[in-house]
Every structure is written in structure tokens, then in C-alpha cells.
Design a protein around this motif. Structure first.
Motif, PDB file in Angstrom:
ATOM      1  N   ALA A  96      52.049  34.494  40.434  1.00  0.00           N
ATOM      2  CA  ALA A  96      53.072  34.089  41.401  1.00  0.00           C
ATOM      3  C   ALA A  96      52.430  33.613  42.697  1.00  0.00           C
ATOM      4  O   ALA A  96      52.878  32.638  43.308  1.00  0.00           O
ATOM      5  CB  ALA A  96      54.020  35.259  41.671  1.00  0.00           C
ATOM      6  N   THR A  97      51.366  34.301  43.122  1.00  0.00           N
ATOM      7  CA  THR A  97      50.665  33.891  44.341  1.00  0.00           C
ATOM      8  C   THR A  97      50.032  32.521  44.161  1.00  0.00           C
ATOM      9  O   THR A  97      50.137  31.643  45.018  1.00  0.00           O
ATOM     10  CB  THR A  97      49.584  34.922  44.696  1.00  0.00           C
ATOM     11  N   LEU A  98      49.380  32.327  43.033  1.00  0.00           N
ATOM     12  CA  LEU A  98      48.698  31.068  42.787  1.00  0.00           C
ATOM     13  C   LEU A  98      49.682  29.908  42.688  1.00  0.00           C
ATOM     14  O   LEU A  98      49.474  28.850  43.263  1.00  0.00           O
ATOM     15  CB  LEU A  98      47.880  31.169  41.492  1.00  0.00           C
ATOM     16  N   ILE A  99      50.779  30.120  41.957  1.00  0.00           N
ATOM     17  CA  ILE A  99      51.732  29.042  41.738  1.00  0.00           C
ATOM     18  C   ILE A  99      52.404  28.646  43.041  1.00  0.00           C
ATOM     19  O   ILE A  99      52.820  27.507  43.224  1.00  0.00           O
ATOM     20  CB  ILE A  99      52.785  29.454  40.681  1.00  0.00           C
ATOM     21  N   ALA A 100      52.512  29.597  43.977  1.00  0.00           N
ATOM     22  CA  ALA A 100      53.110  29.286  45.272  1.00  0.00           C
ATOM     23  C   ALA A 100      52.176  28.448  46.131  1.00  0.00           C
ATOM     24  O   ALA A 100      52.613  27.761  47.044  1.00  0.00           O
ATOM     25  CB  ALA A 100      53.468  30.576  46.009  1.00  0.00           C
ATOM     26  N   GLU A 101      50.874  28.499  45.833  1.00  0.00           N
ATOM     27  CA  GLU A 101      49.900  27.797  46.661  1.00  0.00           C
ATOM     28  C   GLU A 101      49.595  26.383  46.167  1.00  0.00           C
ATOM     29  O   GLU A 101      48.911  25.637  46.853  1.00  0.00           O
ATOM     30  CB  GLU A 101      48.595  28.605  46.694  1.00  0.00           C
ATOM     31  N   VAL A 102      50.076  26.028  44.993  1.00  0.00           N
ATOM     32  CA  VAL A 102      49.762  24.713  44.450  1.00  0.00           C
ATOM     33  C   VAL A 102      50.982  23.802  44.510  1.00  0.00           C
ATOM     34  O   VAL A 102      52.116  24.266  44.572  1.00  0.00           O
ATOM     35  CB  VAL A 102      49.273  24.807  42.981  1.00  0.00           C
ATOM     36  N   ASP A 103      50.708  22.530  44.485  1.00  0.00           N
ATOM     37  CA  ASP A 103      51.755  21.525  44.462  1.00  0.00           C
ATOM     38  C   ASP A 103      52.139  21.292  43.003  1.00  0.00           C
ATOM     39  O   ASP A 103      51.500  20.520  42.300  1.00  0.00           O
ATOM     40  CB  ASP A 103      51.235  20.233  45.113  1.00  0.00           C
ATOM     41  N   GLN A 104      53.182  21.989  42.544  1.00  0.00           N
ATOM     42  CA  GLN A 104      53.556  21.904  41.134  1.00  0.00           C
ATOM     43  C   GLN A 104      53.931  20.481  40.735  1.00  0.00           C
ATOM     44  O   GLN A 104      53.504  19.989  39.682  1.00  0.00           O
ATOM     45  CB  GLN A 104      54.722  22.843  40.839  1.00  0.00           C
ATOM     46  N   ALA A 105      54.730  19.832  41.591  1.00  0.00           N
ATOM     47  CA  ALA A 105      55.143  18.453  41.290  1.00  0.00           C
ATOM     48  C   ALA A 105      53.924  17.537  41.238  1.00  0.00           C
ATOM     49  O   ALA A 105      53.824  16.657  40.375  1.00  0.00           O
ATOM     50  CB  ALA A 105      56.148  17.969  42.336  1.00  0.00           C
TER      51      ALA A 105
END
Length: 236
Positions: free
Chosen positions: A138-147
Motif C-alpha cells: 500500500a505504501t509503495l503503490i501510493a508513491e508511484v504514478d499508477q496511470a
């Protein structure tokens, strides 16, 4: 146990990337090849991470990461379903769902990239005995630009998708001109030819574009004000 789900995932990947499946693709061979490569890359990372653990740490890992391991198994099974669909001998029916659907491959590859990144994060930064893959994920996914990540994956798959559409159109043409193209299939063939036509794709992108931005505001003429608010006027 997390280990069981990880082992099941590794077994599925090994079966999918095995040499016995090399000639079985009926559809989307290039995109399936990219997906298999990503599966193997992710499985190798997981295996290397797991092999680096001591027996005690493996037990701690298994206890804290069962949910994440289950989720990874689900993603692997999604990839398996896509690849098997593209190996179906009834490729014409499978093409109705997967012929022009690169988003399906993008979504699964994105999830595999995410798991690989999370495991890399764990192997570098996590204190043994204090692992929580969902929390770190969850921490990692919040820090990356998913789009942005998805756009990059889509860009990487663009050539593969073009090759797959080209090969499909070739097969459709052969089927259309062959003696086995019965009337029942003609509608399906014509539909697939239409949705995989590069010209139609460009036209569709144009239709989805910001058409109104091509109109200069000074060219608009106010006929009647029908509403007024803090953010501006509503006119017709």
C-alpha cells in the motif's frame, strides 16, 4: 499458508512458459509472449527472495503474507486464463473478446510489476520478523504514478499489439476468402476486421479527442444567458 500459494503460483508459471506451449498460440502471440516473459521475471524474483530466507524467516513470512500470496496467485491465474484463451482452437470466438483488448494485458502486467517491486522493497528494507506485504504494498503503490506506469506498459506493448492485429487480419482474410467461411461466421469476421482496422482506430481516437478545443472562444456567439453563478455563465 503463503508458501503454498507462492508455490502454486510458481508451478502455474512454469507450466505456462514451458517449451511445450511455444507453438500453441492461436491469437495474440506477441502480447502473450510479453506476458509470459513478465510472469517468468516475477516468478524468478519471488523464488530468489524466498530462497534467501532462513527456515525461521520463511515461517514468519508465510504467517504475515498469506493474503498477499493469495492475491498474487489470483493474478497468475488471471494471466493463465488469458493465455489459455489465446491458445483456444476456437480462436475466432476468443478473438471477439481479446482481439483488440490490449488493456487486459496491461492490467495483468501492471499487477505483476507491482508484486516484483514490492518484493524488491521487502528484500532491501524490511526487518526480518516484521514483514507485512499488504502494508508495504500500500505504501509503495501510493508513491508511484499508477496511470503513468500503465501508460508505459501500454507503450511497450504497442508494437506487439500491432503485430497481433496484423496477424489476426491476415487469418481473417484467409478465412473470409476460403471455402469454410460459412454465412454464420461472416458477421463475426466483418466485425473483427472492422474493430482491428488501423484506419478505424485512428478515426475512433479522433472522435474521442478534445474536439471542443479546436473551436476558438471568440468564434462563439452568446444567444441567451440562462443561468449565472460564481464560476461563470450558462448560455445557449
Amino acid at each position: 499458508m503463503a508458501h503454498n500459494y507462492l508455490q502454486l503460483s510458481l508451478d502455474v508459471v512454469r507450466a505456462l512458459v514451458g517449451p511445450e506451449n511455444a507453438e500453441s498460440q492461436q491469437l495474440n502471440a506477441s502480447q502473450c509472449g510479453a506476458l509470459k516473459t513478465k510472469l517468468l521475471e516475477t516468478a524468478t524474483s519471488i523464488q530468489a527472495f524466498f530462497d534467501s530466507l532462513s527456515p525461521m524467516d520463511r515461517r514468519l513470512y508465510a504467517k504475515s503474507c498469506k493474503t498477499a500470496a493469495q492475491e498474487f496467485y489470483r493474478v497468475v491465474k488471471d494471466a493463465e486464463a488469458i493465455i489459455h484463451s489465446c491458445c483456444d482452437k476456437n480462436w475466432l470466438q476468443a478473438a471477439l473478446k481479446l482481439a483488440n483488448n490490449t488493456e487486459t494485458f496491461v492490467d495483468v502486467i501492471f499487477k505483476l510489476d507491482w508484486f516484483t517491486a514490492v518484493l524488491g522493497n521487502l528484500s532491501r528494507d524490511v526487518i526480518p520478523g516484521d514483514w507485512n506485504l499488504p502494508k508495504y504494498g500500500a505504501t509503495l503503490i501510493a508513491e508511484v504514478d499508477q496511470a503513468g506506469m500503465m501508460r508505459e506498459i501500454e507503450r511497450m506493448l504497442r508494437v506487439d499489439a500491432m503485430d497481433d492485429r496484423k496477424n489476426l487480419r491476415r487469418r481473417l482474410g484467409e478465412l473470409q476468402n476460403g471455402t469454410e467461411a460459412v454465412d454464420l461466421r461472416q458477421d463475426v469476421i466483418l466485425h473483427l476486421l472492422r474493430i482491428t482496422d488501423p484506419a478505424a482506430e485512428d478515426e475512433q481516437k479522433t472522435e474521442k479527442g478534445d474536439f471542443l478545443l479546436t473551436i476558438e472562444p471568440k468564434e462563439l456567439r452568446t444567444i441567451q444567458v440562462i443561468g449565472r453563478g460564481a464560476l461563470g455563465l450558462c448560455i445557449k
